[in-house]
Enzyme design. Structure first.
Site, PDB file in Angstrom:
ATOM      1  CB  SER A  23      -0.925   0.019   1.221  1.00  0.00           C
ATOM      2  OG  SER A  23      -1.787   1.152   1.124  1.00  0.00           O
TER       3      SER A  23
HETATM    4  C1  LIG Z   1      -1.768   2.391  -4.290  1.00  0.00           C
HETATM    5  S1  LIG Z   1      -2.719   2.032  -2.893  1.00  0.00           S
HETATM    6  C2  LIG Z   1      -4.067   3.127  -3.007  1.00  0.00           C
HETATM    7  C3  LIG Z   1      -3.728   4.583  -3.022  1.00  0.00           C
HETATM    8  C4  LIG Z   1      -4.794   5.469  -2.522  1.00  0.00           C
HETATM    9  N1  LIG Z   1      -6.061   5.369  -3.220  1.00  0.00           N
HETATM   10  C5  LIG Z   1      -4.363   6.944  -2.454  1.00  0.00           C
HETATM   11  O1  LIG Z   1      -5.222   7.769  -2.296  1.00  0.00           O
HETATM   12  O2  LIG Z   1      -3.172   7.246  -2.505  1.00  0.00           O
HETATM   13  C6  LIG Z   1      -3.528   0.511  -3.329  1.00  0.00           C
HETATM   14  C7  LIG Z   1      -4.412  -0.020  -2.241  1.00  0.00           C
HETATM   15  O3  LIG Z   1      -5.169  -1.097  -2.765  1.00  0.00           O
HETATM   16  C8  LIG Z   1      -5.437  -1.963  -1.690  1.00  0.00           C
HETATM   17  N2  LIG Z   1      -5.891  -3.270  -2.194  1.00  0.00           N
HETATM   18  C9  LIG Z   1      -5.159  -4.298  -2.680  1.00  0.00           C
HETATM   19  N3  LIG Z   1      -5.964  -5.302  -3.031  1.00  0.00           N
HETATM   20  C10 LIG Z   1      -7.235  -4.908  -2.755  1.00  0.00           C
HETATM   21  C11 LIG Z   1      -8.503  -5.530  -2.887  1.00  0.00           C
HETATM   22  N4  LIG Z   1      -8.632  -6.756  -3.396  1.00  0.00           N
HETATM   23  N5  LIG Z   1      -9.593  -4.838  -2.502  1.00  0.00           N
HETATM   24  C12 LIG Z   1      -9.483  -3.583  -1.980  1.00  0.00           C
HETATM   25  N6  LIG Z   1      -8.303  -2.955  -1.840  1.00  0.00           N
HETATM   26  C13 LIG Z   1      -7.186  -3.611  -2.211  1.00  0.00           C
HETATM   27  C14 LIG Z   1      -4.115  -2.021  -0.956  1.00  0.00           C
HETATM   28  O4  LIG Z   1      -4.279  -2.493   0.354  1.00  0.00           O
HETATM   29  C15 LIG Z   1      -3.660  -0.576  -1.038  1.00  0.00           C
HETATM   30  O5  LIG Z   1      -4.024   0.133   0.099  1.00  0.00           O
END
Ligand SMILES: C[S@@+](CC[C@H](N)C(=O)[O-])C[C@H]1O[C@@H](n2cnc3c(N)ncnc32)[C@H](O)[C@@H]1O
Length: 404
Positions: A64
């Site tokens: 994340s």
């Molecule tokens: C790059 S980060 C998101 C960045 C965020 N939206 C921002 O405002 O900076 C990607 C996120 O997707 C989440 N994630 C991964 N797989 C997921 C899933 N199957 N369902 C929901 N979230 C998920 C991760 O835990 C992580 O927090």
């Protein structure tokens, strides 16, 4: 030292100058929502640098992050959310993008953001409250299934990389709604904005390059970049069959380190072209093409915008040889093994075709998607069009030259 407000002002001015922020709505959201409140503990210079900030790792791998501001702006422009819209974000992270979305849709709209991890959702709620944006609903859920309880949505945005378009997301969109996601197509992660044109039918309105952490949970793809046996170069599979076959990996390893037959490449490819331009062109044209990232390059999970100085190349592996196109100057095509010259001819022809076509990039792609189980009357593949079936059974029809 600049205050948080000054640092934010400077960041927004840079994003506007570089054309990442274009619309008044996105600009107003970027100006209003304080990123530093979503990165507690970071000083303003770091909180407003145009960089992704990792916030959680698992076994040394970032799972994340708070996304890079320029990428967030590009995607908000692609999403074209408007006041009153109902938006689902998949991948809350620390909640910053959800806060921006809430600003864009205003008090008459609604934003639901989901993350697969409880601790991240907790953090998101706290951060949003600190920013006065409690009206965002943050929920722990595996976004692979969308979030049916809040459907239908005008907009669905994934801020996490997918390798397939899941029918659930399309089923939860209103007619004419928009699905925006980082989607890996033959090894390239592309941020694609799709308009929902009919039951089970999507048409891209814009395509950009991107680099996001990957989806976990039910929609995770076990495919991973492969480090070659010598431990130096990483292979990004455009075609998993090639990259996973030991013979293919071995021949690539030997070609990188043993003398081969070298010729000048018909194009001096820059490293970013190997992903977004030439590399994308070659991988879409020939599933045997793989990307190679040099020992000093590490994993491409980091930002595409930071690639300068990284050694990289393209490989085309056949049953009895391979060809490599390596970007570092002078750009060279090396053939290796009995079948190597044929592979080098093919790679050279693909590169020449890319130049003839005007060196197109991701932004020049058009992608139509058909979800067979939702489509009443799936349109046939257009003449000369290519179709890729993703891991969820969605049919991607990809063409060059029609992008904005
Ligand atoms: C790059 S980060 C998101 C960045 C965020 N939206 C921002 O405002 O900076 C990607 C996120 O997707 C989440 N994630 C991964 N797989 C997921 C899933 N199957 N369902 C929901 N979230 C998920 C991760 O835990 C992580 O927090």
């Amino acid at each position: 030292m600049a205050t948080a407000e000054q640092a934010r002002e400077r960041l927004v001015a840079d994003l506007v100058r570089d054309g990442r922020v274009r619309s008044p709505r996105v600009r107003a959201a970027m100006e209003a929502v304080p990123r530093h409140l979503f990165l507690p503990g970071l000083d303003p210079a770091a909180a407003y640098a145009d960089e992704a900030v990792p916030i959680k790792t698992d076994g040394g791998v970032t799972v994340s992050s708070v996304s890079q501001p320029s990428m967030v702006a590009i995607m908000l422009e692609q999403l074209e959310a408007a006041p009153g819209h109902r938006v689902l974000e998949i991948g809350a992270g620390a909640g910053w993008n959800a806060g921006l979305l809430a600003h864009v849709v205003g008090p008459d709209g609604a934003v639901i953001t989901v993350d697969i991890d409880d601790d991240l959702v907790e953090g998101t709620r706290k951060n949003l409250a600190a920013a006065g944006l409690e009206r965002v609903t943050a929920v722990t859920a595996d976004g692979a299934g969308g979030y049916p309880a809040g459907a239908p949505y005008d907009r669905i945005e994934l801020t996490v990389g997918a390798t397939a378009i899941r029918p659930e997301w399309v089923a939860q969109l209103v007619p004419d709604g928009r699905l925006l996601l980082p989607l890996t197509v033959r090894g390239s992660q592309l941020s694609i904005a799709f308009t929902h044109t009919g039951p089970g039918l999507l048409t891209s309105t814009s395509v950009r390059s991107c680099a996001f952490v990957r989806l976990r949970g039910a929609g995770a793809d076990p495919g991973r970049d492969t480090v070659l046996p010598g431990g130096g170069w990483t292979v990004q599979p455009a075609c998993r069959d090639v990259a996973e076959g030991d013979a293919g990996l071995e021949v690539l390893e030997r070609a990188l380190h043993e003398p081969g037959r070298d010729r000048d490449a018909p194009v001096p490819g820059s490293v970013s072209d190997l992903w977004d331009g030439l590399g994308l062109w070659c991988a879409l044209a020939d599933p045997r093409v793989v990307r190679l990232l040099g020992p000093d390059g590490g994993c491409l999970a980091r930002s595409l915008f930071g690639l300068a100085g990284v050694r990289a190349g393209l490989g085309l592996v056949t049953e009895d040889g391979c060809a490599l196109l390596v970007a570092d100057p002078p750009a060279t095509i090396r053939s290796f093994g009995p079948g190597g010259d044929g592979a080098a001819d093919r790679l050279a022809a693909l590169a020449a075709g890319w130049v003839r076509a005007g060196r197109p990039h991701a932004a020049d792609l058009r992608v139509d998607a058909v979800v067979p189980e939702l489509a009443d009357d799936p349109p046939p593949v257009p003449d000369g069009g290519r179709e890729i079936v993703d891991g969820a059974g969605t049919r991607l029809r990809i063409a060059w030259g029609t992008g904005p």
